[in-house]
Design an enzyme around this catalytic site. Structure first.
Site, PDB file in Angstrom:
ATOM      1  N   GLU A  87      19.944  -6.309 111.392  1.00 50.39           N
ATOM      2  CA  GLU A  87      20.131  -7.753 111.563  1.00 50.39           C
ATOM      3  C   GLU A  87      19.472  -8.245 112.848  1.00 50.39           C
ATOM      4  O   GLU A  87      18.821  -9.308 112.859  1.00 50.39           O
ATOM      5  CB  GLU A  87      21.625  -8.079 111.575  1.00 50.39           C
TER       6      GLU A  87
ATOM      7  N   GLY B 193      24.437   0.404 111.922  1.00 52.60           N
ATOM      8  CA  GLY B 193      23.024   0.370 111.548  1.00 52.60           C
ATOM      9  C   GLY B 193      22.616  -0.948 110.931  1.00 52.60           C
ATOM     10  O   GLY B 193      21.513  -1.439 111.166  1.00 52.60           O
ATOM     11  N   VAL B 194      23.530  -1.556 110.153  1.00 54.13           N
ATOM     12  CA  VAL B 194      23.193  -2.831 109.520  1.00 54.13           C
ATOM     13  C   VAL B 194      23.013  -3.936 110.558  1.00 54.13           C
ATOM     14  O   VAL B 194      22.225  -4.872 110.353  1.00 54.13           O
ATOM     15  CB  VAL B 194      24.262  -3.237 108.493  1.00 54.13           C
TER      16      VAL B 194
ATOM     17  N   ILE C 243      29.675   3.067 118.198  1.00 55.81           N
ATOM     18  CA  ILE C 243      28.286   3.145 117.752  1.00 55.81           C
ATOM     19  C   ILE C 243      27.915   1.794 117.141  1.00 55.81           C
ATOM     20  O   ILE C 243      28.672   1.256 116.332  1.00 55.81           O
ATOM     21  CB  ILE C 243      28.086   4.260 116.705  1.00 55.81           C
TER      22      ILE C 243
ATOM     23  N   HIS D 129      34.220  -0.041 115.173  1.00 60.02           N
ATOM     24  CA  HIS D 129      33.106   0.853 114.783  1.00 60.02           C
ATOM     25  C   HIS D 129      32.554   1.590 115.990  1.00 60.02           C
ATOM     26  O   HIS D 129      31.504   1.212 116.517  1.00 60.02           O
ATOM     27  CB  HIS D 129      31.995   0.028 114.142  1.00 60.02           C
TER      28      HIS D 129
END
Length: 216
Positions: free
Chosen positions: A134, A129-130, A126, A120
């Site tokens: 977290e 976002g999750v 990057i 990713h």
């Protein structure tokens, strides 16, 4: 007579070469540079730029002082005593501010060695976002899994995430500074609500509202 003519020709040629080297005005000229040989030059502008660069050079010691961080309230070993997470999902490196039962500021240094960057994305890494969410949840867990909220026994699971907004990408080399604040706690149902925000270099990168459920 023939020998005399040759001598005069040699003298004339030597005189012409001497005059040519001084030019028509009698000023000396630079000797021709053989083909393929570069002459080293240092233009005035280059000298000025070099001087400016030297004047603005900070050096490692100055930068190290600029990067100096506040002393950790909870270092990584203490964090591991509170949170059940482990590599590669332990996403808080240290805590730099903490108010028991209320709020916490945690830090995650994002490096190119993070496992998730392998996919990713390989060509443009990057932080997902999750995983930013977290990491923020884990900072919230440092509040929720200690007194006076709970005795630390059991786990907190996501019950909901709302109003999440991402402002900019988080990439290798960034330091994610996250703040989670308790907004509500229903002890009877083991529910916790928090508001969170995270920054990189003082710029907001993500924010949202969190809900957690206590499971023993």
């Amino acid at each position: 007579r023939r020998r005399r003519g040759v001598e005069l020709l040699h003298r004339s040629s030597a005189r012409m070469l001497a005059l040519a080297s001084f030019g028509l005005a009698g000023s000396p000229q630079r000797p021709a540079v053989p083909h393929g040989v570069a002459r080293a030059r240092l233009p005035v502008a280059a000298v000025a730029e070099e001087t400016v660069a030297e004047d603005t050079w900070a050096g490692a010691e100055t930068w190290s002082k600029a990067f100096a961080e506040p002393e950790a309230i909870f270092e990584i070993n203490r964090i591991k005593e509170i949170l059940p997470h482990r590599y590669p999902f332990l996403l808080v490196d240290k805590v730099i501010e903490f108010e028991a039962g209320k709020r916490c500021v945690g830090v995650k240094k994002v490096t190119s060695n993070e496992e998730f960057f392998n996919g990713h994305f390989p060509q443009r890494p990057i932080m997902p976002g999750v995983l930013q969410v977290e990491a923020m949840a884990q900072v919230g867990g440092l509040v929720a899994l200690q007194e006076p909220i709970t005795d630390g026994k059991g786990d907190f699971f996501f019950a909901g995430v709302n109003n999440v907004k991402w402002r900019r990408p988080v990439v290798p080399g960034d330091t994610l500074v996250m703040e989670m604040e308790l907004t509500a706690f229903k002890a009877k149902f083991g529910l916790v609500k928090m508001k969170g925000v995270a920054y990189v270099d003082g710029q907001k990168v993500v924010e949202g509202d969190f809900q957690f459920a206590m499971v023993k």
